[in-house]
Design a protein around this motif. Structure first.
Motif, PDB file in Angstrom:
ATOM      1  N   UNK A  80       1.599  -1.160   0.028  1.00  0.00           N
ATOM      2  CA  UNK A  80       0.094  -0.268  -0.375  1.00  0.00           C
ATOM      3  C   UNK A  80       0.561   1.380   0.080  1.00  0.00           C
ATOM      4  N   UNK A  81       0.703   2.554  -1.309  1.00  0.00           N
ATOM      5  CA  UNK A  81       1.972   3.273  -0.738  1.00  0.00           C
ATOM      6  C   UNK A  81       1.081   4.861  -1.279  1.00  0.00           C
ATOM      7  N   UNK A  82       1.602   5.312  -0.529  1.00  0.00           N
ATOM      8  CA  UNK A  82       0.902   7.046  -1.105  1.00  0.00           C
ATOM      9  C   UNK A  82       1.995   8.278  -0.402  1.00  0.00           C
ATOM     10  N   UNK A  83       1.116   9.120  -0.138  1.00  0.00           N
ATOM     11  CA  UNK A  83       2.479  10.703   0.046  1.00  0.00           C
ATOM     12  C   UNK A  83       0.577  11.021   0.559  1.00  0.00           C
ATOM     13  N   UNK A  84       1.668  11.642   1.745  1.00  0.00           N
ATOM     14  CA  UNK A  84       0.891  12.395   2.890  1.00  0.00           C
ATOM     15  C   UNK A  84       1.769  13.459   3.303  1.00  0.00           C
ATOM     16  N   UNK A  85       0.973  14.632   3.400  1.00  0.00           N
ATOM     17  CA  UNK A  85       1.315  16.030   3.945  1.00  0.00           C
ATOM     18  C   UNK A  85       1.220  16.365   5.578  1.00  0.00           C
ATOM     19  N   UNK A  86       1.435  16.796   6.360  1.00  0.00           N
ATOM     20  CA  UNK A  86       0.612  16.992   7.758  1.00  0.00           C
ATOM     21  C   UNK A  86       0.637  18.731   7.469  1.00  0.00           C
ATOM     22  N   UNK A  87      -0.595  19.171   7.340  1.00  0.00           N
ATOM     23  CA  UNK A  87      -0.340  20.553   7.742  1.00  0.00           C
ATOM     24  C   UNK A  87      -0.163  21.144   8.484  1.00  0.00           C
ATOM     25  N   UNK A  88      -0.229  22.781   8.117  1.00  0.00           N
ATOM     26  CA  UNK A  88       0.625  23.435   8.747  1.00  0.00           C
ATOM     27  C   UNK A  88      -0.460  24.976   8.552  1.00  0.00           C
ATOM     28  N   UNK A  89      -1.680  25.741   7.927  1.00  0.00           N
ATOM     29  CA  UNK A  89      -1.632  26.689   7.725  1.00  0.00           C
ATOM     30  C   UNK A  89      -2.452  27.451   8.917  1.00  0.00           C
ATOM     31  N   UNK A  90      -1.915  27.495  10.092  1.00  0.00           N
ATOM     32  CA  UNK A  90      -2.932  28.020  10.635  1.00  0.00           C
ATOM     33  C   UNK A  90      -4.436  27.697  11.771  1.00  0.00           C
ATOM     34  N   UNK A  91      -4.654  26.197  10.857  1.00  0.00           N
ATOM     35  CA  UNK A  91      -6.054  26.051  11.420  1.00  0.00           C
ATOM     36  C   UNK A  91      -6.490  24.770  12.394  1.00  0.00           C
ATOM     37  N   UNK A  92      -7.784  25.357  13.400  1.00  0.00           N
ATOM     38  CA  UNK A  92      -7.443  24.992  13.966  1.00  0.00           C
ATOM     39  C   UNK A  92      -6.972  23.762  14.456  1.00  0.00           C
ATOM     40  N   UNK A  93      -6.875  22.780  13.182  1.00  0.00           N
ATOM     41  CA  UNK A  93      -6.484  21.664  13.975  1.00  0.00           C
ATOM     42  C   UNK A  93      -5.424  21.150  12.991  1.00  0.00           C
ATOM     43  N   UNK A  94      -4.491  22.041  12.880  1.00  0.00           N
ATOM     44  CA  UNK A  94      -2.974  21.936  11.912  1.00  0.00           C
ATOM     45  C   UNK A  94      -2.357  21.766  13.266  1.00  0.00           C
ATOM     46  N   UNK A  95      -2.065  20.282  13.788  1.00  0.00           N
ATOM     47  CA  UNK A  95      -1.130  20.405  14.727  1.00  0.00           C
ATOM     48  C   UNK A  95      -0.025  19.439  14.243  1.00  0.00           C
ATOM     49  N   UNK A  96       0.226  19.301  13.119  1.00  0.00           N
ATOM     50  CA  UNK A  96       1.481  18.707  11.752  1.00  0.00           C
ATOM     51  C   UNK A  96       1.401  17.162  13.756  1.00  0.00           C
ATOM     52  N   UNK A  97       1.112  16.087  13.273  1.00  0.00           N
ATOM     53  CA  UNK A  97       0.695  15.352  14.241  1.00  0.00           C
ATOM     54  C   UNK A  97       0.200  13.640  14.258  1.00  0.00           C
ATOM     55  N   UNK A  98       0.521  13.045  14.226  1.00  0.00           N
ATOM     56  CA  UNK A  98      -0.353  11.375  13.526  1.00  0.00           C
ATOM     57  C   UNK A  98      -0.750  11.054  12.461  1.00  0.00           C
ATOM     58  N   UNK A  99       0.298  10.626  11.492  1.00  0.00           N
ATOM     59  CA  UNK A  99       0.404  10.135  10.181  1.00  0.00           C
ATOM     60  C   UNK A  99       0.153   8.491  10.598  1.00  0.00           C
ATOM     61  N   UNK A 100      -0.859   8.146  10.611  1.00  0.00           N
ATOM     62  CA  UNK A 100      -1.457   6.815  11.303  1.00  0.00           C
ATOM     63  C   UNK A 100      -1.920   5.377  10.160  1.00  0.00           C
ATOM     64  N   UNK A 101      -1.697   4.487  10.426  1.00  0.00           N
ATOM     65  CA  UNK A 101      -2.093   3.576   9.280  1.00  0.00           C
ATOM     66  C   UNK A 101      -2.332   1.853   9.928  1.00  0.00           C
ATOM     67  N   UNK A 102      -3.716   1.629   9.580  1.00  0.00           N
ATOM     68  CA  UNK A 102      -3.404  -0.040   9.654  1.00  0.00           C
ATOM     69  C   UNK A 102      -3.456  -0.644   8.776  1.00  0.00           C
ATOM     70  N   UNK A 103      -3.385  -1.399   8.618  1.00  0.00           N
ATOM     71  CA  UNK A 103      -3.216  -2.359   7.203  1.00  0.00           C
ATOM     72  C   UNK A 103      -3.388  -4.252   7.897  1.00  0.00           C
TER      73      UNK A 103
END
Length: 231
Positions: A80-103
């Motif tokens: 399983x392959x994907x690209x991901x970005x943790x967004x930090x643009x000032x939003x309420x949830x832009x915490x830069x945390x927890x890029x997680x997965x179950x497989x």
């Protein structure tokens, strides 16, 4: 134009209208198959109202725990392959945390092993009863990166010392795309990031069939180029 909606209950979030772009490009040298491009093929389990938008990728914006499950089970060997970005643009949830997965996740209590046999709120502890592989990149507010093999016992999330990382190179970088590859190939279980192997397990009793989910908590993630293929 896509129109996102807010989820309206703790255990339910509504998917935005639109189409997820799932690439059919090659994974490694073995090629890949395309997942269903319809949002109805995904299931959200969210602790609190959250926004998940489908367009040219997936945008997950959540104030609490959320799991996004692909409804169709996968059978190994699989990558399983994907690209991901943790967004930090000032939003309420832009915490830069927890890029997680179950497989390769399954529920031993369900006759067919389905992870959907019972409802879950999206709270992390409610997944302890699954048999699954799990990776958490930038967990605990971007201080740890961990791999676990869940054994289906509530309160028991085995963690080997070598599967607990905390170096800067293993954490998330705000607003930067990172490529993740999750492999279940018989006994060979591997997590790769940007072409670098970060975890490997020789599993004498491998999980050969199950479900895949993207997972996070209080964060804003973007996902693109999701592909399923052979290792």
């Amino acid at each position: 134009m896509l129109r996102p909606w807010q989820g309206i209950t703790r255990a339910r979030a509504v998917m935005a209208a639109g189409c997820l772009l799932l690439s059919g490009c090659a994974v490694g040298t073995m090629g890949s198959r395309q997942l269903s491009p319809t949002a109805s093929e995904w299931r959200i389990e969210a602790e609190q109202p959250a926004r998940v938008t489908f367009g040219e990728g997936i945008d997950i914006d959540t104030p609490a725990g959320l799991s996004l499950w692909y409804r169709t089970p996968l059978a190994g060997p699989v990558a399983i392959e994907f690209e991901a970005m943790a967004v930090a643009e000032g939003g309420a949830n832009d915490a830069v945390s927890d890029l997680n997965a179950f497989w390769m996740a399954s529920d031993a209590a369900a006759p067919d092993g389905s992870v959907f046999a019972k409802g879950r709120s999206g709270a992390f502890a409610e997944y302890d009863d699954l048999r699954t592989y799990y990776v958490g990149i930038g967990g605990n507010r971007n201080t740890t990166t961990r791999f676990r093999r869940y054994v289906g016992m509530p309160g028991n999330r085995p963690l080997l010392p070598e599967h607990d990382l905390a170096g800067a190179e293993d954490l998330l970088v705000p607003n930067r795309w990172t490529r993740v590859r999750l492999i279940a190939d018989g006994r060979r279980i591997v997590v790769e990031r940007d072409g670098r192997r970060i975890f490997a397990l020789d599993d004498a009793q491998p999980y050969a069939r199950g479900w895949f989910a993207l997972r996070t908590t209080k964060s804003h993630l973007r996902i693109r180029n999701l592909r399923i293929g052979k290792p």
